[in-house]
Design an enzyme around this catalytic site. Structure first.
Site, PDB file in Angstrom:
ATOM      1  N   LYS A   9      -7.488  -3.296   5.288  1.00  0.00           N
ATOM      2  CA  LYS A   9      -6.259  -3.988   5.681  1.00  0.00           C
ATOM      3  C   LYS A   9      -6.561  -4.996   6.798  1.00  0.00           C
ATOM      4  CE  LYS A   9      -3.376  -0.072   4.230  1.00  0.00           C
ATOM      5  NZ  LYS A   9      -2.254   0.823   4.593  1.00  0.00           N
ATOM      6  N   TYR A  49       2.825  -2.877  -3.304  1.00  0.00           N
ATOM      7  CA  TYR A  49       3.556  -1.749  -2.720  1.00  0.00           C
ATOM      8  C   TYR A  49       4.954  -1.588  -3.336  1.00  0.00           C
ATOM      9  CZ  TYR A  49       0.090  -0.756   0.991  1.00  0.00           C
ATOM     10  OH  TYR A  49      -1.036  -0.378   1.698  1.00  0.00           O
ATOM     11  N   PHE A  57      10.404   1.098   6.427  1.00  0.00           N
ATOM     12  CA  PHE A  57       9.224   0.419   6.974  1.00  0.00           C
ATOM     13  C   PHE A  57       8.671  -0.663   6.048  1.00  0.00           C
ATOM     14  CE2 PHE A  57       7.779   4.346   4.862  1.00  0.00           C
ATOM     15  CZ  PHE A  57       6.832   3.848   3.974  1.00  0.00           C
ATOM     16  N   ARG A  85      -9.474   8.948  -1.587  1.00  0.00           N
ATOM     17  CA  ARG A  85      -8.354   9.366  -0.721  1.00  0.00           C
ATOM     18  C   ARG A  85      -8.828  10.345   0.356  1.00  0.00           C
ATOM     19  NH1 ARG A  85      -3.304   6.874  -0.891  1.00  0.00           N
ATOM     20  NH2 ARG A  85      -2.277   8.865  -0.523  1.00  0.00           N
ATOM     21  N   THR A  91      -2.288   9.806   5.458  1.00  0.00           N
ATOM     22  CA  THR A  91      -1.546   8.577   5.773  1.00  0.00           C
ATOM     23  C   THR A  91      -1.203   8.521   7.260  1.00  0.00           C
ATOM     24  OG1 THR A  91      -0.582   8.717   3.578  1.00  0.00           O
ATOM     25  CG2 THR A  91       0.478   7.208   5.135  1.00  0.00           C
ATOM     26  N   ARG A 102      -9.450   6.939   8.509  1.00  0.00           N
ATOM     27  CA  ARG A 102      -8.288   6.868   9.403  1.00  0.00           C
ATOM     28  C   ARG A 102      -8.464   7.797  10.605  1.00  0.00           C
ATOM     29  NH1 ARG A 102      -3.914   6.795   4.457  1.00  0.00           N
ATOM     30  NH2 ARG A 102      -4.108   4.574   3.951  1.00  0.00           N
ATOM     31  N   ASN A 112      -3.165   1.471   9.740  1.00  0.00           N
ATOM     32  CA  ASN A 112      -4.093   2.541   9.353  1.00  0.00           C
ATOM     33  C   ASN A 112      -5.302   2.055   8.539  1.00  0.00           C
ATOM     34  OD1 ASN A 112      -2.699   2.132   7.021  1.00  0.00           O
ATOM     35  ND2 ASN A 112      -2.017   4.237   6.754  1.00  0.00           N
ATOM     36  N   HIS A 115      -6.614   0.979   2.576  1.00  0.00           N
ATOM     37  CA  HIS A 115      -5.805   1.475   1.454  1.00  0.00           C
ATOM     38  C   HIS A 115      -6.714   2.079   0.391  1.00  0.00           C
ATOM     39  CE1 HIS A 115      -3.226   1.506  -2.118  1.00  0.00           C
ATOM     40  NE2 HIS A 115      -4.226   0.925  -2.741  1.00  0.00           N
ATOM     41  N   GLU A 126      -3.597  -1.484  -9.870  1.00  0.00           N
ATOM     42  CA  GLU A 126      -4.006  -2.231  -8.673  1.00  0.00           C
ATOM     43  C   GLU A 126      -5.243  -3.086  -8.958  1.00  0.00           C
ATOM     44  OE1 GLU A 126      -4.268   0.883  -5.700  1.00  0.00           O
ATOM     45  OE2 GLU A 126      -2.082   1.107  -5.656  1.00  0.00           O
TER      46      GLU A 126
HETATM   47  P1  GTP Z   1      -1.915   3.180   1.231  1.00  0.00           P
HETATM   48  O1  GTP Z   1      -3.314   3.600   0.886  1.00  0.00           O
HETATM   49  O2  GTP Z   1      -1.837   1.981   2.126  1.00  0.00           O
HETATM   50  O3  GTP Z   1      -1.062   3.051  -0.021  1.00  0.00           O
HETATM   51  O4  GTP Z   1      -1.329   4.394   2.106  1.00  0.00           O
HETATM   52  P2  GTP Z   1      -0.893   5.831   1.599  1.00  0.00           P
HETATM   53  O5  GTP Z   1      -0.993   5.941   0.114  1.00  0.00           O
HETATM   54  O6  GTP Z   1      -1.637   6.817   2.427  1.00  0.00           O
HETATM   55  O7  GTP Z   1       0.636   5.872   2.032  1.00  0.00           O
HETATM   56  P3  GTP Z   1       1.898   5.228   1.277  1.00  0.00           P
HETATM   57  O8  GTP Z   1       1.479   4.601  -0.015  1.00  0.00           O
HETATM   58  O9  GTP Z   1       2.968   6.249   1.278  1.00  0.00           O
HETATM   59  O10 GTP Z   1       2.327   4.095   2.306  1.00  0.00           O
HETATM   60  C1  GTP Z   1       1.696   2.817   2.288  1.00  0.00           C
HETATM   61  C2  GTP Z   1       1.503   2.339   3.697  1.00  0.00           C
HETATM   62  O11 GTP Z   1       2.767   2.155   4.307  1.00  0.00           O
HETATM   63  C3  GTP Z   1       0.786   3.328   4.623  1.00  0.00           C
HETATM   64  O12 GTP Z   1      -0.616   3.253   4.535  1.00  0.00           O
HETATM   65  C4  GTP Z   1       1.260   2.865   5.971  1.00  0.00           C
HETATM   66  O13 GTP Z   1       0.531   1.721   6.428  1.00  0.00           O
HETATM   67  C5  GTP Z   1       2.674   2.456   5.679  1.00  0.00           C
HETATM   68  N1  GTP Z   1       3.598   3.553   5.986  1.00  0.00           N
HETATM   69  C6  GTP Z   1       3.813   4.681   5.267  1.00  0.00           C
HETATM   70  N2  GTP Z   1       4.708   5.468   5.848  1.00  0.00           N
HETATM   71  C7  GTP Z   1       5.078   4.816   6.983  1.00  0.00           C
HETATM   72  C8  GTP Z   1       6.001   5.115   8.036  1.00  0.00           C
HETATM   73  O14 GTP Z   1       6.646   6.142   8.067  1.00  0.00           O
HETATM   74  N3  GTP Z   1       6.095   4.177   9.026  1.00  0.00           N
HETATM   75  C9  GTP Z   1       5.373   3.028   9.034  1.00  0.00           C
HETATM   76  N4  GTP Z   1       5.516   2.163  10.045  1.00  0.00           N
HETATM   77  N5  GTP Z   1       4.509   2.724   8.074  1.00  0.00           N
HETATM   78  C10 GTP Z   1       4.369   3.600   7.061  1.00  0.00           C
HETATM   79 MG    MG Z   2      -0.219   4.534  -1.190  1.00  0.00          MG
END
Ligand code: GTP
Ligand code: MG
Length: 148
Positions: A9, A49, A57, A85, A91, A102, A112, A115, A126
């Protein structure tokens, strides 16, 4: 074998973590299939996304992801999606273990670093979204030393 979409990212790029993240995937034994630096548009990121549209968010997430270039990658290997993962960590950085990307480099859920696809079908979507030009094919000389 399985493929996953991994993306450094904008914060990971700015903090100089591209090489460290690539090294982790290389050293684990995954094969690099595709790699590029991209300044993504908000439209493209909203597709990436799409599942999160409607979350509070979401606007901040799109702004963050568009704030600078990302490094888009495809890695291939045994259980690439699930292992990717695990290598990323949870996350929420409060829950991400030391030793994970992370857990080693991030403190805030909204910054974070990296991805990773969450399932084989999302990985396929993707990969098509980020590499519509298609992928290069080549053989990897270490394969017989990494797989039984
Ligand atoms: P990705 O690998 O980026 O897809 O992350 P993930 O699969 O671990 O989490 P998810 O797909 O649920 O969310 C995508 C991204 O949104 C996360 O990596 C975070 O950067 C952001 N995100 C998720 N939950 C929150 C939240 O509660 N607050 C904020 N500020 N950002 C969030
Ligand atoms: Mg995700």
């Amino acid at each position: 074998t399985e493929r996953t979409y991994i993306m450094v990212k904008p914060d990971g790029v700015q903090r100089g973590l591209v090489g460290a993240i690539i090294a982790r995937f290389e050293q684990r034994g995954f094969k690099l299939i595709a790699l590029k630096l991209v300044q993504a548009t908000t439209e493209h990121l909203e597709l990436h996304y799409a599942d999160l549209k409607g979350k509070p968010f979401f606007p901040g997430l799109i702004k963050y992801m568009a704030s600078g270039p990302v490094v888009a990658m495809v890695w291939e290997g045994l259980d690439a999606v699930k292992t990717g993962r695990v290598m990323l960590g949870a996350t929420n950085p409060l829950a991400s273990a030391p030793g994970t990307i992370r857990g080693d480099y991030a403190l805030a859920v909204g910054r974070n670093i990296c991805h990773g696809s969450d399932a084989v079908d999302s990985a396929e979507k993707e990969i098509k979204l980020w590499f519509p030009e298609g992928l290069t094919q080549y053989s990897h000389s270490q394969e017989n030393w990494i797989f039984e």
